[in-house]
Design a protein around this motif. Structure first.
Motif, PDB file in Angstrom:
ATOM      1  N   PHE A 188       0.840  -1.205   0.000  1.00 15.29           N
ATOM      2  CA  PHE A 188       0.000   0.000   0.000  1.00 15.29           C
ATOM      3  C   PHE A 188       0.874   1.253   0.000  1.00 15.29           C
ATOM      4  N   ILE A 189       1.918   1.270   0.808  1.00 13.16           N
ATOM      5  CA  ILE A 189       2.815   2.425   0.861  1.00 13.16           C
ATOM      6  C   ILE A 189       3.519   2.619  -0.480  1.00 13.16           C
ATOM      7  N   PHE A 190       4.016   1.543  -1.045  1.00 13.38           N
ATOM      8  CA  PHE A 190       4.706   1.623  -2.333  1.00 13.38           C
ATOM      9  C   PHE A 190       3.768   2.128  -3.423  1.00 13.38           C
ATOM     10  N   THR A 191       2.538   1.627  -3.449  1.00 10.67           N
ATOM     11  CA  THR A 191       1.575   2.051  -4.468  1.00 10.67           C
ATOM     12  C   THR A 191       1.205   3.512  -4.292  1.00 10.67           C
ATOM     13  N   THR A 192       1.160   3.997  -3.046  1.00  9.51           N
ATOM     14  CA  THR A 192       0.896   5.408  -2.802  1.00  9.51           C
ATOM     15  C   THR A 192       1.992   6.277  -3.412  1.00  9.51           C
ATOM     16  N   ILE A 193       3.243   5.840  -3.304  1.00  9.50           N
ATOM     17  CA  ILE A 193       4.360   6.579  -3.907  1.00  9.50           C
ATOM     18  C   ILE A 193       4.178   6.661  -5.421  1.00  9.50           C
ATOM     19  N   LEU A 194       3.823   5.532  -6.050  1.00  7.71           N
ATOM     20  CA  LEU A 194       3.596   5.543  -7.494  1.00  7.71           C
ATOM     21  C   LEU A 194       2.393   6.400  -7.852  1.00  7.71           C
ATOM     22  N   LEU A 195       1.365   6.355  -7.006  1.00  4.07           N
ATOM     23  CA  LEU A 195       0.167   7.151  -7.258  1.00  4.07           C
ATOM     24  C   LEU A 195       0.506   8.634  -7.341  1.00  4.07           C
ATOM     25  N   LEU A 196       1.376   9.105  -6.461  1.00  6.60           N
ATOM     26  CA  LEU A 196       1.765  10.510  -6.465  1.00  6.60           C
ATOM     27  C   LEU A 196       2.476  10.900  -7.757  1.00  6.60           C
ATOM     28  N   CYS A 197       3.100   9.915  -8.399  1.00  8.52           N
ATOM     29  CA  CYS A 197       3.803  10.181  -9.657  1.00  8.52           C
ATOM     30  C   CYS A 197       2.879  10.183 -10.866  1.00  8.52           C
ATOM     31  N   THR A 198       1.593   9.923 -10.666  1.00  7.30           N
ATOM     32  CA  THR A 198       0.638   9.929 -11.782  1.00  7.30           C
ATOM     33  C   THR A 198      -0.258  11.163 -11.774  1.00  7.30           C
ATOM     34  N   LEU A 199      -0.022  12.088 -10.843  1.00  7.23           N
ATOM     35  CA  LEU A 199      -0.925  13.229 -10.692  1.00  7.23           C
ATOM     36  C   LEU A 199      -0.851  14.207 -11.859  1.00  7.23           C
TER      37      LEU A 199
ATOM     38  N   SER B 174      -0.611  13.122 -15.092  1.00  6.49           N
ATOM     39  CA  SER B 174      -0.729  12.260 -16.263  1.00  6.49           C
ATOM     40  C   SER B 174      -2.150  12.316 -16.824  1.00  6.49           C
ATOM     41  N   THR B 175      -2.880  11.222 -16.756  1.00  8.36           N
ATOM     42  CA  THR B 175      -4.248  11.155 -17.253  1.00  8.36           C
ATOM     43  C   THR B 175      -5.155  10.578 -16.178  1.00  8.36           C
ATOM     44  N   VAL B 176      -6.444  10.805 -16.360  1.00  6.60           N
ATOM     45  CA  VAL B 176      -7.422  10.306 -15.399  1.00  6.60           C
ATOM     46  C   VAL B 176      -7.388   8.778 -15.336  1.00  6.60           C
ATOM     47  N   MET B 177      -7.313   8.115 -16.474  1.00  2.00           N
ATOM     48  CA  MET B 177      -7.377   6.656 -16.493  1.00  2.00           C
ATOM     49  C   MET B 177      -6.136   6.026 -15.862  1.00  2.00           C
ATOM     50  N   PHE B 178      -4.987   6.635 -16.072  1.00  3.40           N
ATOM     51  CA  PHE B 178      -3.756   6.109 -15.482  1.00  3.40           C
ATOM     52  C   PHE B 178      -3.741   6.344 -13.975  1.00  3.40           C
ATOM     53  N   PHE B 179      -4.180   7.529 -13.558  1.00  2.00           N
ATOM     54  CA  PHE B 179      -4.276   7.836 -12.137  1.00  2.00           C
ATOM     55  C   PHE B 179      -5.263   6.897 -11.446  1.00  2.00           C
TER      56      PHE B 179
ATOM     57  N   THR C 294      -7.259   2.967  -7.491  1.00  2.00           N
ATOM     58  CA  THR C 294      -8.053   1.790  -7.108  1.00  2.00           C
ATOM     59  C   THR C 294      -7.163   0.677  -6.569  1.00  2.00           C
ATOM     60  N   LEU C 295      -5.978   0.507  -7.146  1.00  2.27           N
ATOM     61  CA  LEU C 295      -5.061  -0.505  -6.636  1.00  2.27           C
ATOM     62  C   LEU C 295      -4.605  -0.162  -5.223  1.00  2.27           C
ATOM     63  N   ASP C 296      -4.346   1.121  -4.976  1.00  2.00           N
ATOM     64  CA  ASP C 296      -3.929   1.565  -3.649  1.00  2.00           C
ATOM     65  C   ASP C 296      -5.016   1.250  -2.615  1.00  2.00           C
ATOM     66  N   LEU C 297      -6.260   1.528  -2.965  1.00  2.00           N
ATOM     67  CA  LEU C 297      -7.365   1.233  -2.049  1.00  2.00           C
ATOM     68  C   LEU C 297      -7.534  -0.271  -1.853  1.00  2.00           C
TER      69      LEU C 297
ATOM     70  N   PHE D  34     -12.254  -3.122  -5.285  1.00  2.00           N
ATOM     71  CA  PHE D  34     -11.261  -2.174  -5.799  1.00  2.00           C
ATOM     72  C   PHE D  34     -10.243  -2.886  -6.701  1.00  2.00           C
ATOM     73  N   GLY D  35      -9.902  -4.127  -6.351  1.00  2.00           N
ATOM     74  CA  GLY D  35      -8.990  -4.881  -7.203  1.00  2.00           C
ATOM     75  C   GLY D  35      -9.592  -5.172  -8.567  1.00  2.00           C
ATOM     76  N   MET D  36     -10.886  -5.473  -8.605  1.00  2.00           N
ATOM     77  CA  MET D  36     -11.563  -5.715  -9.880  1.00  2.00           C
ATOM     78  C   MET D  36     -11.548  -4.446 -10.732  1.00  2.00           C
ATOM     79  N   ALA D  37     -11.793  -3.288 -10.099  1.00  6.04           N
ATOM     80  CA  ALA D  37     -11.729  -2.028 -10.833  1.00  6.04           C
ATOM     81  C   ALA D  37     -10.323  -1.778 -11.372  1.00  6.04           C
ATOM     82  N   ALA D  38      -9.301  -2.068 -10.550  1.00  6.95           N
ATOM     83  CA  ALA D  38      -7.915  -1.887 -10.991  1.00  6.95           C
ATOM     84  C   ALA D  38      -7.595  -2.798 -12.173  1.00  6.95           C
ATOM     85  N   ALA D  39      -8.120  -4.021 -12.153  1.00  5.55           N
ATOM     86  CA  ALA D  39      -7.867  -4.951 -13.255  1.00  5.55           C
ATOM     87  C   ALA D  39      -8.431  -4.412 -14.561  1.00  5.55           C
ATOM     88  N   PHE D  40      -9.664  -3.928 -14.535  1.00 10.08           N
ATOM     89  CA  PHE D  40     -10.265  -3.421 -15.765  1.00 10.08           C
ATOM     90  C   PHE D  40      -9.604  -2.128 -16.227  1.00 10.08           C
ATOM     91  N   LEU D  41      -9.163  -1.291 -15.281  1.00  2.86           N
ATOM     92  CA  LEU D  41      -8.432  -0.087 -15.666  1.00  2.86           C
ATOM     93  C   LEU D  41      -7.073  -0.438 -16.277  1.00  2.86           C
TER      94      LEU D  41
END
Length: 295
Positions: free
Chosen positions: A188-199, A201-206, A211-214, A244-251
């Motif tokens: 979760f912490i690692f994914t939060t770091i990556l999430l901050l790097c997508t701010l 970018s695009t809505v779909m990538f963010f 969703t993966l972080d959640l 949330f994992g299912m949403a991340a998979a489809f995204l």
């Protein structure tokens, strides 16, 4: 004048409206124009190689950078890594949701070791070869996650099961559940770091990383709740993590398609919705302002 070289009418993009002709897809002007004549499509010229821009941001796995890698020697590895992540996440999330009464997650082991693990790790190494630090870090790390999680679920290793090291030490499953919570909290912490790097970018990538972080957060909290004996709360949290994992998979599949689709294999491209404050968003605003001024 050759028919393939005739100028085309504007097709809904600032570049096309400004120049009076559509940019070529994949650098093939004649093929692009022939495709537009035969299959009219307002999204057909959403990108142009003369701008050194990819069909869509998400498929390149480059936060804040929608331009293609210079002098690429081989294909874009991001869609492969995204697809490997998506399928493995989809299967495990279906189990977490309890779809069709399935509650044992071991079906994810072969996917976690083979597709989500090995193949995604290879995609991460190929991202490193093209100079994409973010893509290499993310895909390689999640490939490592799936390999580790596959080992965790492998019966012969018996890391969390009866007779395993945690059961032998504490006499109950609570220590193992807490250890699993530590494992998921780290991701979760690692994914939060990556999430901050997508701010930027695009809505779909963010949204993929959001969703993966959640999902990691819900699953970690579920493991801690189970360690504390709150089984009902743990069950609900695992279901939330599965959702949330299912949403991340489809995204992830969505972004993978954005990187695969072009004029050679698809009649349409999918939007990825650039943030207004991103580089591409600023370019669009400047182009729109220039167009209004010229009008």
């Amino acid at each position: 004048m050759d028919e393939n070289m005739k100028p085309m009418p504007p097709v809904g993009q600032e570049y096309a409206r400004a120049t009076g002709m559509a940019p070529a897809l994949n650098g093939n002007v004649a093929a692009a124009r022939a495709s537009q004549r035969d299959f009219p499509n307002p999204m057909a010229f959403i990108h142009a190689d003369n701008e050194r821009r990819l069909p869509a941001f998400g498929g390149e796995f480059q936060p804040g950078l929608y331009r293609s890698v210079e002098a690429r020697k081989f294909a874009n590895p991001a869609p492969l890594g995204l697809s490997a992540f998506a399928l493995t996440t989809f299967v495990l999330s279906a189990v977490n949701l309890g779809v069709r009464g399935v509650s044992v997650p071991n079906i994810a082991v072969p996917l976690a070791l083979g597709y989500g693990g090995l193949v995604q790790l290879l995609a991460g190494m190929w991202e490193m070869a093209v100079g994409n630090t973010f893509g290499a870090t993310a895909l390689s790390s999640y490939g490592g996650f799936w390999i580790a999680y596959g080992v965790l679920l492998t019966p012969n290793w018996n890391i969390l099961g009866e007779g395993g090291p945690y059961m032998a030490e504490s006499g109950s499953a609570s220590m193992g559940d807490s250890a699993l919570g530590f494992f998921l909290t780290g991701w979760f912490i690692f994914t939060t770091i990556l999430l901050l790097c997508t701010l930027r970018s695009t809505v779909m990538f963010f949204m993929l990383f959001f969703t993966l972080d959640l999902a990691f957060l819900m699953l970690a909290c579920g493991a801690f709740a189970e360690a504390d004996g709150n089984m009902e709360v743990s069950h609900k949290l695992h279901q939330a993590g599965g959702g949330f994992g299912m949403a991340a998979a489809f995204l992830a599949w969505y972004n993978a398609f954005a990187g695969i689709a072009d004029s050679s294999n698809s009649f349409f491209l999918i939007p990825v919705f650039h943030f207004p404050w991103s580089e591409k968003g600023r370019e669009d605003r400047i182009a729109a302002k220039s167009e209004r001024d010229n009008a």
